[in-house]
Design an enzyme around this catalytic site. Structure first.
Site, short mmCIF file in Angstrom:
data_model
loop_
_atom_site.label_atom_id
_atom_site.label_comp_id
_atom_site.label_asym_id
_atom_site.label_seq_id
_atom_site.Cartn_x
_atom_site.Cartn_y
_atom_site.Cartn_z
N PRO A 1 -29.88 -19.39 -38.68
CA PRO A 1 -30.59 -20.45 -39.38
C PRO A 1 -31.98 -20.00 -39.82
O PRO A 1 -32.73 -19.40 -39.06
CB PRO A 1 -30.67 -21.58 -38.34
N GLU A 2 -32.29 -20.31 -41.07
CA GLU A 2 -33.61 -20.05 -41.60
C GLU A 2 -34.18 -21.36 -42.12
O GLU A 2 -33.63 -22.43 -41.85
CB GLU A 2 -33.55 -18.96 -42.67
N LYS B 1 -39.16 -22.22 -38.78
CA LYS B 1 -37.82 -22.42 -38.21
C LYS B 1 -37.87 -23.22 -36.91
O LYS B 1 -36.96 -23.14 -36.09
CB LYS B 1 -37.16 -21.05 -38.00
#
Length: 453
Positions: free
Chosen positions: A2-3, A67
């Site tokens: 995930p970014e 993030k």
């Protein structure tokens, strides 16, 4: 992994479906590596304290920087989520980045680290399969690490083009490594960095301070466009433009994007996809990277910009090794002479020594002469004992030989001929007026041989 777009999609989903709802039940996983609820503790007590702090609170807002995501409640403390490599938010019955929990799925998942049920019956969970995520409980998440250490958010707090260019001009590291540094800009991860560098035609190993103004502006624009577009489509990669590098960069498999070959190197400690024909190293600041990593750079055609191919790189390495060997040998000889000088009282002759100036050996380049005592001496850096008496002269040719030997001891091999050609004529002219070098005169080979006989 995930970014920013994936975390922002989760934040928007929580904002849309959970804000204004009261927490009626909370379950925190017994995983002290991931759940860091109370400072200095782990295990059951921490979980109980965490769960009790959540129940009865109302969710006021969902916040994000980079993030990292946290929920703002009607009273502190607030839960914070650092997504790591596989963290994700799931809302039962609500799609989040294409992921929808169906009635047949295990719920909550066995990988759930934080589970909440709201007063309207809605449930959501933060999961992490790889256990690199972190779940924390903070009085004020924005004022303590890791969130307080983050740079400006790439979406909410974008730098101006001028500020971005000025900041890059002070950074002496590779541009890919800099983009991954969350204290510089928060939210950019590996795939976004590769994408914006590809779209701005910037090599991942290019030194940030060496980028031109135009290149800085192109990179700044690419960051804004890629991040905003990915967020607009809720990080749904199937909706990314087909010409993006994103669709071809996974698995380190040979491929092409828009007809151009994709290569893989390591930049900023991460696997990096780039297109050598479009992303070229430029300027002098990139040459070290090419020489230091020929297997990563030269083979990928990056060396064209500085006119170095793999074969030339190998030749250069060979020349460097030869030059290094010559300098090392010269240093060893000088060290031996220094030790001998210390034995003899700091370079002075001992009383009664059978050494005299008359048995000095002629300086011959690249050869080791031997004194009457059978000891090896440096052919170039000899002490003043090894020179002839004042008035004894050297020939022009012999001066040139000594000069070349001197230069070869102190310069890389590849510079010897250049330096000799550049300075030899000038020094020979000086030698004709005064045959002394550094205040010492040398006997010619013929005169020395005559005296020795």
């Amino acid at each position: 992994m995930p970014e920013l777009p994936e975390v922002e999609a989760a934040r928007r989903a929580l904002e849309a479906h959970c804000v204004g709802r009261r927490i009626t039940r909370c379950a925190v996983a017994d995983d002290p590596k991931v759940v860091v609820a109370v400072a200095g503790g782990g295990g059951g007590a921490t979980r109980v304290a965490f769960e009790r702090a959540m129940v009865g609170r109302t969710i006021v807002a969902a916040r994000r920087r980079g993030k990292n995501l946290w929920l703002r409640l009607d009273a502190p403390p607030f839960p914070s989520f650092q997504f790591g490599m596989a963290g994700a938010i799931y809302i039962k019955g609500v799609p989040v980045t294409k992921s929808v929990v169906s009635s047949t799925d295990e719920w909550p998942s066995k990988y759930s680290k934080f589970f909440v049920q709201l007063d309207d019956g809605l449930e959501f969970s933060f999961t992490d399969k790889r256990r690199f995520a972190r779940v924390r409980l903070f009085e004020d998440p924005e004022t303590v690490p890791p969130i307080s250490e983050l740079g400006p958010d790439a979406l909410f707090e974008p730098m101006s083009s001028d500020s971005f260019a000025d900041s890059l001009s002070r950074k002496k590291i590779g541009i890919k490594a800099l983009l991954l540094d969350q204290s510089f800009i928060s939210g950019i991860g590996n795939w976004i960095a590769d994408e914006v560098l590809y779209q701005s035609r910037t090599h991942p190993l290019q030194i940030a301070s060496s980028l031109s103004r135009e290149n800085c502006e192109a990179l700044h624009q690419s960051i804004q466009e890629v991040v905003k577009y990915a967020v607009e489509v809720d990080a749904d990669c199937d909706r990314f433009p087909v010409e993006w590098l994103f669709h071809h960069r996974w698995g380190k498999k040979p491929g092409k994007v828009n007809g151009q070959k994709i290569e893989f190197i390591t930049a900023g400690g991460r696997t990096t996809a780039y297109v050598p024909q479009l992303q070229k190293l430029t300027g002098m600041l990139c040459s070290k990277a090419v020489v230091a990593n020929p297997e990563q750079v030269a083979e990928n055609d990056d060396a064209k910009e500085i006119e170095t191919d793999p074969e030339d790189a190998d030749n250069l390495n060979t020349r460097k090794r030869v030059a290094t060997s010559r300098v090392t040998k010269g240093k060893e000889k000088r060290d031996a002479c220094s030790r001998e000088a210390r034995k003899n009282g700091g370079g002075k002759e001992k009383p009664g020594s059978d050494y005299s100036e008359d048995n000095a050996q002629t300086a011959e380049p690249n050869k080791v002469s031997t004194s009457s005592k059978g000891e090896k001496a440096d052919p170039v850096r000899r002490s003043s004992r090894n020179v002839s008496k004042p008035g004894q002269m050297l020939s022009d040719g012999h001066i040139g030989e000594i000069l070349e030997a001197l230069i070869s001891e102190f310069f890389p091999l590849c510079l010897v001929r250049y330096c000799t050609r550049l300075f030899k004529d000038a020094l020979l002219e000086v030698g004709r007026c005064n045959r002394s070098i550094l205040g010492k005169t040398y006997a010619s080979p013929v005169e020395h041989e005559h005296r020795h006989i």
